[in-house]
Design a protein around this motif. Structure first.
Motif, PDB file in Angstrom:
ATOM      1  N   SER A 152       6.698  91.741  89.680  1.00 42.95           N
ATOM      2  CA  SER A 152       5.633  92.712  89.973  1.00 42.95           C
ATOM      3  C   SER A 152       4.262  92.199  89.554  1.00 42.95           C
ATOM      4  O   SER A 152       3.373  92.983  89.239  1.00 42.95           O
ATOM      5  N   TRP A 153       4.091  90.889  89.534  1.00 40.02           N
ATOM      6  CA  TRP A 153       2.806  90.219  89.339  1.00 40.02           C
ATOM      7  C   TRP A 153       2.207  90.396  87.943  1.00 40.02           C
ATOM      8  O   TRP A 153       1.006  90.244  87.763  1.00 40.02           O
ATOM      9  N   ASN A 154       3.025  90.685  86.948  1.00 40.58           N
ATOM     10  CA  ASN A 154       2.549  90.615  85.571  1.00 40.58           C
ATOM     11  C   ASN A 154       2.460  89.149  85.170  1.00 40.58           C
ATOM     12  O   ASN A 154       3.379  88.370  85.429  1.00 40.58           O
ATOM     13  N   VAL A 155       1.344  88.772  84.536  1.00 36.11           N
ATOM     14  CA  VAL A 155       1.182  87.385  84.094  1.00 36.11           C
ATOM     15  C   VAL A 155       1.988  87.224  82.806  1.00 36.11           C
ATOM     16  O   VAL A 155       1.658  87.779  81.763  1.00 36.11           O
ATOM     17  N   VAL A 156       3.068  86.442  82.877  1.00 35.08           N
ATOM     18  CA  VAL A 156       3.979  86.298  81.736  1.00 35.08           C
ATOM     19  C   VAL A 156       3.778  84.977  81.001  1.00 35.08           C
ATOM     20  O   VAL A 156       4.345  84.788  79.914  1.00 35.08           O
ATOM     21  N   ALA A 157       3.006  84.065  81.572  1.00 33.38           N
ATOM     22  CA  ALA A 157       2.674  82.809  80.889  1.00 33.38           C
ATOM     23  C   ALA A 157       1.460  82.210  81.578  1.00 33.38           C
ATOM     24  O   ALA A 157       1.265  82.373  82.788  1.00 33.38           O
ATOM     25  N   HIS A 158       0.608  81.532  80.815  1.00 33.29           N
ATOM     26  CA  HIS A 158      -0.557  80.867  81.397  1.00 33.29           C
ATOM     27  C   HIS A 158      -1.027  79.793  80.429  1.00 33.29           C
ATOM     28  O   HIS A 158      -0.724  79.840  79.239  1.00 33.29           O
ATOM     29  N   ASN A 159      -1.755  78.816  80.963  1.00 30.71           N
ATOM     30  CA  ASN A 159      -2.263  77.766  80.082  1.00 30.71           C
ATOM     31  C   ASN A 159      -3.744  77.993  79.773  1.00 30.71           C
ATOM     32  O   ASN A 159      -4.370  78.936  80.250  1.00 30.71           O
ATOM     33  N   LEU A 160      -4.288  77.101  78.941  1.00 28.15           N
ATOM     34  CA  LEU A 160      -5.656  77.281  78.454  1.00 28.15           C
ATOM     35  C   LEU A 160      -6.674  77.239  79.585  1.00 28.15           C
ATOM     36  O   LEU A 160      -7.611  78.040  79.619  1.00 28.15           O
ATOM     37  N   THR A 161      -6.508  76.330  80.529  1.00 31.27           N
ATOM     38  CA  THR A 161      -7.473  76.228  81.622  1.00 31.27           C
ATOM     39  C   THR A 161      -7.485  77.490  82.470  1.00 31.27           C
ATOM     40  O   THR A 161      -8.553  77.975  82.875  1.00 31.27           O
ATOM     41  N   LEU A 162      -6.312  78.021  82.725  1.00 35.58           N
ATOM     42  CA  LEU A 162      -6.247  79.264  83.496  1.00 35.58           C
ATOM     43  C   LEU A 162      -6.999  80.368  82.782  1.00 35.58           C
ATOM     44  O   LEU A 162      -7.746  81.137  83.385  1.00 35.58           O
ATOM     45  N   ARG A 163      -6.828  80.420  81.459  1.00 35.46           N
ATOM     46  CA  ARG A 163      -7.504  81.459  80.677  1.00 35.46           C
ATOM     47  C   ARG A 163      -9.012  81.269  80.678  1.00 35.46           C
ATOM     48  O   ARG A 163      -9.771  82.240  80.649  1.00 35.46           O
ATOM     49  N   ARG A 164      -9.468  80.027  80.723  1.00 42.13           N
ATOM     50  CA  ARG A 164     -10.909  79.781  80.808  1.00 42.13           C
ATOM     51  C   ARG A 164     -11.462  80.205  82.163  1.00 42.13           C
ATOM     52  O   ARG A 164     -12.570  80.726  82.252  1.00 42.13           O
ATOM     53  N   TRP A 165     -10.690  79.978  83.203  1.00 45.08           N
ATOM     54  CA  TRP A 165     -11.126  80.395  84.529  1.00 45.08           C
ATOM     55  C   TRP A 165     -11.089  81.918  84.674  1.00 45.08           C
ATOM     56  O   TRP A 165     -11.984  82.523  85.257  1.00 45.08           O
ATOM     57  N   PHE A 166     -10.011  82.538  84.144  1.00 45.41           N
ATOM     58  CA  PHE A 166      -9.791  83.979  84.286  1.00 45.41           C
ATOM     59  C   PHE A 166      -9.506  84.571  82.901  1.00 45.41           C
ATOM     60  O   PHE A 166      -8.339  84.744  82.526  1.00 45.41           O
ATOM     61  N   PRO A 167     -10.533  84.899  82.121  1.00 45.59           N
ATOM     62  CA  PRO A 167     -10.314  85.404  80.758  1.00 45.59           C
ATOM     63  C   PRO A 167      -9.419  86.636  80.689  1.00 45.59           C
ATOM     64  O   PRO A 167      -8.731  86.850  79.687  1.00 45.59           O
ATOM     65  N   TRP A 168      -9.420  87.462  81.736  1.00 46.71           N
ATOM     66  CA  TRP A 168      -8.608  88.677  81.717  1.00 46.71           C
ATOM     67  C   TRP A 168      -7.115  88.379  81.627  1.00 46.71           C
ATOM     68  O   TRP A 168      -6.322  89.243  81.209  1.00 46.71           O
ATOM     69  N   ALA A 169      -6.700  87.175  81.990  1.00 48.79           N
ATOM     70  CA  ALA A 169      -5.272  86.836  81.990  1.00 48.79           C
ATOM     71  C   ALA A 169      -4.686  86.811  80.585  1.00 48.79           C
ATOM     72  O   ALA A 169      -3.466  86.832  80.423  1.00 48.79           O
ATOM     73  N   ALA A 170      -5.533  86.764  79.559  1.00 50.04           N
ATOM     74  CA  ALA A 170      -5.045  86.646  78.179  1.00 50.04           C
ATOM     75  C   ALA A 170      -4.547  87.965  77.618  1.00 50.04           C
ATOM     76  O   ALA A 170      -4.018  87.995  76.509  1.00 50.04           O
ATOM     77  N   HIS A 171      -4.664  89.049  78.361  1.00 46.86           N
ATOM     78  CA  HIS A 171      -4.390  90.366  77.782  1.00 46.86           C
ATOM     79  C   HIS A 171      -3.241  91.087  78.493  1.00 46.86           C
ATOM     80  O   HIS A 171      -3.324  92.271  78.775  1.00 46.86           O
ATOM     81  N   GLY A 172      -2.173  90.366  78.763  1.00 46.22           N
ATOM     82  CA  GLY A 172      -1.031  90.997  79.410  1.00 46.22           C
ATOM     83  C   GLY A 172      -1.384  91.582  80.759  1.00 46.22           C
ATOM     84  O   GLY A 172      -0.982  92.688  81.108  1.00 46.22           O
ATOM     85  N   ALA A 173      -2.164  90.843  81.544  1.00 43.47           N
ATOM     86  CA  ALA A 173      -2.741  91.377  82.771  1.00 43.47           C
ATOM     87  C   ALA A 173      -1.734  91.401  83.921  1.00 43.47           C
ATOM     88  O   ALA A 173      -0.714  90.715  83.909  1.00 43.47           O
ATOM     89  N   ASN A 174      -2.078  92.182  84.917  1.00 46.92           N
ATOM     90  CA  ASN A 174      -1.338  92.209  86.174  1.00 46.92           C
ATOM     91  C   ASN A 174      -2.258  91.674  87.269  1.00 46.92           C
ATOM     92  O   ASN A 174      -3.334  92.228  87.509  1.00 46.92           O
ATOM     93  N   LEU A 175      -1.844  90.605  87.915  1.00 45.30           N
ATOM     94  CA  LEU A 175      -2.692  89.935  88.897  1.00 45.30           C
ATOM     95  C   LEU A 175      -3.047  90.852  90.055  1.00 45.30           C
ATOM     96  O   LEU A 175      -4.203  90.932  90.483  1.00 45.30           O
ATOM     97  N   MET A 176      -2.068  91.566  90.580  1.00 42.64           N
ATOM     98  CA  MET A 176      -2.303  92.420  91.735  1.00 42.64           C
ATOM     99  C   MET A 176      -3.275  93.551  91.398  1.00 42.64           C
ATOM    100  O   MET A 176      -4.171  93.884  92.181  1.00 42.64           O
ATOM    101  N   ARG A 177      -3.117  94.150  90.224  1.00 46.29           N
ATOM    102  CA  ARG A 177      -4.033  95.223  89.824  1.00 46.29           C
ATOM    103  C   ARG A 177      -5.457  94.688  89.681  1.00 46.29           C
ATOM    104  O   ARG A 177      -6.425  95.361  90.042  1.00 46.29           O
ATOM    105  N   TRP A 178      -5.593  93.486  89.134  1.00 48.80           N
ATOM    106  CA  TRP A 178      -6.932  92.913  88.984  1.00 48.80           C
ATOM    107  C   TRP A 178      -7.580  92.709  90.352  1.00 48.80           C
ATOM    108  O   TRP A 178      -8.751  93.064  90.554  1.00 48.80           O
ATOM    109  N   VAL A 179      -6.841  92.164  91.292  1.00 44.72           N
ATOM    110  CA  VAL A 179      -7.398  91.874  92.615  1.00 44.72           C
ATOM    111  C   VAL A 179      -7.916  93.139  93.288  1.00 44.72           C
ATOM    112  O   VAL A 179      -8.988  93.132  93.903  1.00 44.72           O
ATOM    113  N   PHE A 180      -7.176  94.249  93.153  1.00 45.55           N
ATOM    114  CA  PHE A 180      -7.527  95.447  93.906  1.00 45.55           C
ATOM    115  C   PHE A 180      -8.306  96.494  93.123  1.00 45.55           C
ATOM    116  O   PHE A 180      -9.041  97.288  93.714  1.00 45.55           O
ATOM    117  N   LEU A 181      -8.159  96.526  91.816  1.00 44.46           N
ATOM    118  CA  LEU A 181      -8.728  97.624  91.052  1.00 44.46           C
ATOM    119  C   LEU A 181      -9.911  97.232  90.175  1.00 44.46           C
ATOM    120  O   LEU A 181     -10.560  98.115  89.605  1.00 44.46           O
TER     121      LEU A 181
END
Length: 293
Positions: A152-181
């Protein structure tokens, strides 16, 4: 049924969920009125905006967002005991933007039990992944942005570069919700509607068809369609997309000082589960034209 009087009003008390059968805490009517009052209708694109708009939703607003009759919602908020279904309670929880703890409280007060725990793996309980190994894998993709999402598009793992590109990913984010909401997504994702929103909705429809009993996917669909008018309009196109592997997309992120960056999206799934996607963003030369799909 027990009653409580507060501010001159008398409310029936529903089952609080106390394991000893005792009633404790505030009754459901007071909680639901508070939850309604804290939401700003101007923040909800799904609601028609009128000159009367002020902070706080009406009962009619919540009923509209939840897709239920005003009579049904008023009955729930007034504390009338009934056999409310999990689907209807989840619609109300989504409309009121309840936290997991508040959603659990809604269930306890309304039907006397907590919600059934759900997981994107509920249909394939034997399937799982080694979280430490997954994190090691995405870390080893540095400096390429890499992340993993569940069904269901919950971000369950990410690396440092991804977090630098998308800081919101560090907080148990949901990709689909971010895109639309999240409004910022439309500025950061170039060609938001054609290159991102439509393919993502197509993927959501694909997964919903393949996992019709998955509660997390059902709740995600409701939240997106309730919170985004654009999503509702695009949903009627009935597009179905399996994945975006190999697609070329463009980003305009603060990390790159607003300069456009072109990436090719590489998506892989582990052999032992269909509930996990590992995604890599491979930078490539800007083709100079519309993004390829």
């Amino acid at each position: 049924m027990a009653q409580i009087t507060k501010a001159g009003l008398t409310f029936p008390i529903m089952n609080s969920g106390n394991r000893h059968g005792e009633v404790s805490g505030e009754p459901l009517p007071i909680l639901m009125r508070y939850w309604r009052a804290r939401r700003n209708p101007r923040d909800i694109p799904a609601l028609p905006q009128t000159v009367r708009r002020a902070t706080g939703l009406t009962q009619q607003d919540v009923a509209y967002l939840a897709g239920v009759s005003v009579r049904w919602y008023r009955q729930l908020e007034n504390g009338v005991a009934a056999d409310y279904s999990a689907d209807l309670l989840d619609r109300v929880a989504t409309a009121l933007d309840l936290s997991p703890a508040e959603r659990a409280t809604l269930y306890l007060r309304a039907v006397g039990r907590p919600p059934t725990p759900y997981s994107p793996l509920q249909e394939d309980t034997a399937e799982c992944w080694d979280q430490d190994l997954l994190q090691l894998f995405v870390d080893n993709q540095e400096p390429m942005p890499s992340y993993a999402t569940d069904l269901s598009w919950n971000v369950v793992a990410h690396n440092l570069t991804l977090r630098r590109w998308f800081p919101w990913a560090a907080h148990g984010a949901n990709l689909m919700r971010w895109v639309f909401l999240e409004p910022e997504a439309r500025q950061h994702l170039v060609n938001w509607e054609s290159d991102w929103a439509r393919p993502f909705l197509g993927q959501l429809r694909y997964e919903r068809a393949h996992h019709p009993a998955n509660a997390a996917l059902a709740q995600l669909e409701r939240a997106i369609l309730a919170g985004s008018q654009d999503a509702r309009e695009l949903w009627h196109r009935r597009e179905v997309v399996e994945h975006s592997h190999g697609a070329v997309r463009r980003l305009r992120l603060p990390y790159h000082q607003g300069q456009e960056v072109t990436v090719r999206m590489v998506t892989v799934r582990p052999l032992r589960t269909v509930a996990l996607c590992v995604n890599l963003l491979v930078e490539c030369a800007n083709p100079g034209g519309p993004s390829a799909s």
